[in-house]
Structures are given as structure tokens and as C-alpha cells.
Design a protein around this motif. Structure first.
Motif, PDB file in Angstrom:
ATOM      1  N   PRO A   1      47.124 -23.166  64.121  1.00 46.51           N
ATOM      2  CA  PRO A   1      47.454 -24.264  63.201  1.00 46.51           C
ATOM      3  C   PRO A   1      48.470 -23.805  62.159  1.00 46.51           C
ATOM      4  O   PRO A   1      48.543 -22.623  61.830  1.00 46.51           O
ATOM      5  N   VAL A   2      49.236 -24.742  61.618  1.00 45.00           N
ATOM      6  CA  VAL A   2      50.202 -24.388  60.576  1.00 45.00           C
ATOM      7  C   VAL A   2      49.447 -23.971  59.324  1.00 45.00           C
ATOM      8  O   VAL A   2      48.343 -24.448  59.053  1.00 45.00           O
ATOM      9  N   SER A   3      50.039 -23.081  58.569  1.00 48.93           N
ATOM     10  CA  SER A   3      49.366 -22.565  57.377  1.00 48.93           C
ATOM     11  C   SER A   3      49.325 -23.599  56.257  1.00 48.93           C
ATOM     12  O   SER A   3      48.407 -23.597  55.447  1.00 48.93           O
ATOM     13  N   ASN A   4      50.319 -24.492  56.205  1.00 46.06           N
ATOM     14  CA  ASN A   4      50.376 -25.492  55.146  1.00 46.06           C
ATOM     15  C   ASN A   4      50.606 -26.861  55.783  1.00 46.06           C
ATOM     16  O   ASN A   4      51.737 -27.288  55.960  1.00 46.06           O
ATOM     17  N   SER A   5      49.529 -27.553  56.116  1.00 45.11           N
ATOM     18  CA  SER A   5      49.657 -28.840  56.804  1.00 45.11           C
ATOM     19  C   SER A   5      50.224 -29.917  55.881  1.00 45.11           C
ATOM     20  O   SER A   5      50.849 -30.861  56.355  1.00 45.11           O
ATOM     21  N   SER A   6      50.040 -29.797  54.572  1.00 43.98           N
ATOM     22  CA  SER A   6      50.617 -30.795  53.665  1.00 43.98           C
ATOM     23  C   SER A   6      52.142 -30.671  53.637  1.00 43.98           C
ATOM     24  O   SER A   6      52.842 -31.679  53.505  1.00 43.98           O
ATOM     25  N   LEU A   7      52.683 -29.463  53.771  1.00 42.72           N
ATOM     26  CA  LEU A   7      54.129 -29.285  53.869  1.00 42.72           C
ATOM     27  C   LEU A   7      54.651 -29.936  55.145  1.00 42.72           C
ATOM     28  O   LEU A   7      55.678 -30.619  55.134  1.00 42.72           O
ATOM     29  N   TYR A   8      53.933 -29.757  56.254  1.00 40.74           N
ATOM     30  CA  TYR A   8      54.308 -30.378  57.529  1.00 40.74           C
ATOM     31  C   TYR A   8      54.369 -31.898  57.367  1.00 40.74           C
ATOM     32  O   TYR A   8      55.338 -32.533  57.761  1.00 40.74           O
ATOM     33  N   ARG A   9      53.338 -32.475  56.778  1.00 40.48           N
ATOM     34  CA  ARG A   9      53.288 -33.930  56.611  1.00 40.48           C
ATOM     35  C   ARG A   9      54.390 -34.409  55.674  1.00 40.48           C
ATOM     36  O   ARG A   9      54.972 -35.479  55.871  1.00 40.48           O
ATOM     37  N   SER A  10      54.681 -33.647  54.639  1.00 36.34           N
ATOM     38  CA  SER A  10      55.729 -34.016  53.693  1.00 36.34           C
ATOM     39  C   SER A  10      57.104 -34.003  54.365  1.00 36.34           C
ATOM     40  O   SER A  10      57.895 -34.940  54.210  1.00 36.34           O
TER      41      SER A  10
ATOM     42  N   CYS B   1      55.679 -36.714  64.805  1.00 31.32           N
ATOM     43  CA  CYS B   1      54.715 -37.546  64.074  1.00 31.32           C
ATOM     44  C   CYS B   1      53.390 -37.675  64.820  1.00 31.32           C
ATOM     45  O   CYS B   1      52.356 -37.926  64.204  1.00 31.32           O
ATOM     46  N   LEU B   2      53.415 -37.510  66.118  1.00 33.07           N
ATOM     47  CA  LEU B   2      52.192 -37.639  66.905  1.00 33.07           C
ATOM     48  C   LEU B   2      51.156 -36.578  66.554  1.00 33.07           C
ATOM     49  O   LEU B   2      49.981 -36.742  66.862  1.00 33.07           O
ATOM     50  N   PHE B   3      51.578 -35.503  65.915  1.00 28.75           N
ATOM     51  CA  PHE B   3      50.682 -34.381  65.652  1.00 28.75           C
ATOM     52  C   PHE B   3      50.437 -34.158  64.161  1.00 28.75           C
ATOM     53  O   PHE B   3      50.086 -33.060  63.745  1.00 28.75           O
ATOM     54  N   MET B   4      50.598 -35.202  63.351  1.00 27.08           N
ATOM     55  CA  MET B   4      50.382 -35.066  61.906  1.00 27.08           C
ATOM     56  C   MET B   4      48.919 -34.767  61.573  1.00 27.08           C
ATOM     57  O   MET B   4      48.629 -34.124  60.578  1.00 27.08           O
ATOM     58  N   HIS B   5      47.990 -35.201  62.415  1.00 30.20           N
ATOM     59  CA  HIS B   5      46.575 -34.977  62.132  1.00 30.20           C
ATOM     60  C   HIS B   5      46.144 -33.535  62.385  1.00 30.20           C
ATOM     61  O   HIS B   5      45.200 -33.048  61.771  1.00 30.20           O
ATOM     62  N   ASP B   6      46.825 -32.834  63.303  1.00 27.67           N
ATOM     63  CA  ASP B   6      46.477 -31.447  63.616  1.00 27.67           C
ATOM     64  C   ASP B   6      47.736 -30.678  64.005  1.00 27.67           C
ATOM     65  O   ASP B   6      47.931 -30.337  65.168  1.00 27.67           O
TER      66      ASP B   6
ATOM     67  N   VAL C   1      53.876 -24.648  67.052  1.00 24.67           N
ATOM     68  CA  VAL C   1      54.902 -25.155  67.959  1.00 24.67           C
ATOM     69  C   VAL C   1      55.459 -26.493  67.448  1.00 24.67           C
ATOM     70  O   VAL C   1      56.644 -26.790  67.605  1.00 24.67           O
ATOM     71  N   HIS C   2      54.614 -27.293  66.797  1.00 23.46           N
ATOM     72  CA  HIS C   2      55.069 -28.556  66.240  1.00 23.46           C
ATOM     73  C   HIS C   2      55.939 -28.320  65.008  1.00 23.46           C
ATOM     74  O   HIS C   2      56.925 -29.026  64.791  1.00 23.46           O
ATOM     75  N   MET C   3      55.578 -27.309  64.205  1.00 19.28           N
ATOM     76  CA  MET C   3      56.388 -26.956  63.043  1.00 19.28           C
ATOM     77  C   MET C   3      57.762 -26.448  63.484  1.00 19.28           C
ATOM     78  O   MET C   3      58.772 -26.750  62.844  1.00 19.28           O
ATOM     79  N   GLU C   4      57.808 -25.701  64.579  1.00 15.11           N
ATOM     80  CA  GLU C   4      59.090 -25.236  65.118  1.00 15.11           C
ATOM     81  C   GLU C   4      59.949 -26.422  65.548  1.00 15.11           C
ATOM     82  O   GLU C   4      61.162 -26.430  65.331  1.00 15.11           O
ATOM     83  N   ALA C   5      59.331 -27.434  66.162  1.00 11.69           N
ATOM     84  CA  ALA C   5      60.072 -28.629  66.571  1.00 11.69           C
ATOM     85  C   ALA C   5      60.593 -29.381  65.345  1.00 11.69           C
ATOM     86  O   ALA C   5      61.725 -29.872  65.340  1.00 11.69           O
ATOM     87  N   LEU C   6      59.788 -29.445  64.292  1.00 11.57           N
ATOM     88  CA  LEU C   6      60.201 -30.101  63.059  1.00 11.57           C
ATOM     89  C   LEU C   6      61.374 -29.355  62.418  1.00 11.57           C
ATOM     90  O   LEU C   6      62.338 -29.962  61.969  1.00 11.57           O
TER      91      LEU C   6
END
Length: 176
Positions: A24-33, A56-61, A65-70
Motif C-alpha cells: 500500500p502507498v505510505s500516504n493515501s491522503s496524498l494519493y487522493r489529493s 481513480c478506480l483505486f482511491m479506496h485502496d 503500482v497505482h501511485m507510479e501510474a499517477l
């Protein structure tokens, strides 16, 4: 990431994003922001709509790999700062719509993704990229709702233009 190396595409074209076994990403609030900021940016940058929809499909978890795509989307934006929506006078007054569907494109749910763009002359006036709610058995079944959605959108736009006293004298062209 203001001095990052730009990417030539907003999304990696080979693998599909899915529920990953990465950490999981270390800072999920940064990902969502960041994801929310990119959603806002899609109003003026329709070229990143599909890529942003996928992260956006993975904002809940969110996973690494999703952070890399972002981050790849951000790197793409860094290299294309001069890409914007430009509205210019056009002598062409026809509506053109382009649509496509990706049958079973989501590796987790096997749901299809569809999208469309509508142009009035040379100007982009509407666009959408979305995961379909129904599971289809074939690509033809996936294409039909995509076409139905773009036809509905063009009817609405024609009526809006009529109310604005801008008639469209020719039929709407829809290209698959």
C-alpha cells in the motif's frame, strides 16, 4: 515533480492497472489529493481523461503500482504544459462524434470501458471516459451502449445549440 523527466504518454500501454499485490502507498491522503487535482485538470485536458479514470478506480485502496501510474500522468503533464483546450472560430458547423469501447478491459472485474468525444467543427465540446456497469459477452455487446451514450449526448447537444440559436444544418457523424 516540477523538474521531472517528462513522459510521452499518460498511461503505460502494455499492462492494465488492477488490484495489485504490491504494498500500500505510505500516504493515501496524498494519493487522493493528487488524484482529485488530476480529475479537476481533465476539464481542460481531455487527453488524460482515460488515465485519470483508471487511477481513480483505486482511491479506496491505493498501492505503489497505482501511485507510479499517477506519477506517470503528472510526468506527462509536465512535458505537455502547452496542451490545452482551444476554442477557435470555425466555418464548419457540423457535429462529429468519435466513440470506442474496450471489451473486458478491467483485469479485476472484466468490465468494459467506453469513451467518446464530440466536436462542433474543429472544437472539442464534450467528452467522457467511463467503465460500463454491465458485463458483456462480446465486443459487439460492449460497443452498442457506447454508441447509444454518444447518440444521447449528441441529441442533447443539438437541442442545447438550438436553444442558443445555433442550428446544425447537417446530420451528426458518429465514427467508431
Amino acid at each position: 515533480m516540477s523538474s521531472c523527466k517528462p513522459s510521452i504518454t499518460p498511461v503505460d500501454t502494455t499492462p492494465k492497472l488492477g488490484a495489485s499485490v504490491s504494498s500500500p502507498v505510505s500516504n493515501s491522503s496524498l494519493y487522493r489529493s493528487l488524484d482529485g487535482a488530476l480529475q479537476y485538470l481533465t476539464f481542460s485536458r481531455p487527453d488524460i481523461t482515460y488515465a485519470v479514470q483508471q487511477v481513480c478506480l483505486f482511491m479506496h485502496d491505493p498501492r505503489e503500482v497505482h501511485m507510479e501510474a499517477l506519477k506517470r500522468i503528472i510526468r506527462y503533464n509536465q512535458g505537455t504544459l502547452n496542451f490545452n483546450l482551444h476554442l477557435s472560430p470555425s466555418s464548419v458547423t457540423s457535429l462529429f462524434a468519435y466513440t470506442d469501447a474496450d471489451w473486458g478491459g478491467c483485469p479485476d472485474t472484466r468490465r468494459s470501458t467506453f469513451g467518446y468525444y464530440v466536436f462542433l467543427g474543429d472544437n472539442l465540446i464534450s467528452g467522457l471516459a467511463k467503465r460500463q456497469t454491465t458485463l458483456f459477452r462480446s465486443s459487439v455487446e460492449a460497443e452498442y451502449p457506447a454508441v447509444a451514450n454518444v447518440v444521447s449526448e449528441t441529441f442533447w447537444l443539438r437541442n442545447l445549440l438550438l436553444e442558443l440559436l445555433c442550428t446544425v444544418p447537417t446530420a451528426t457523424f458518429i465514427l467508431l
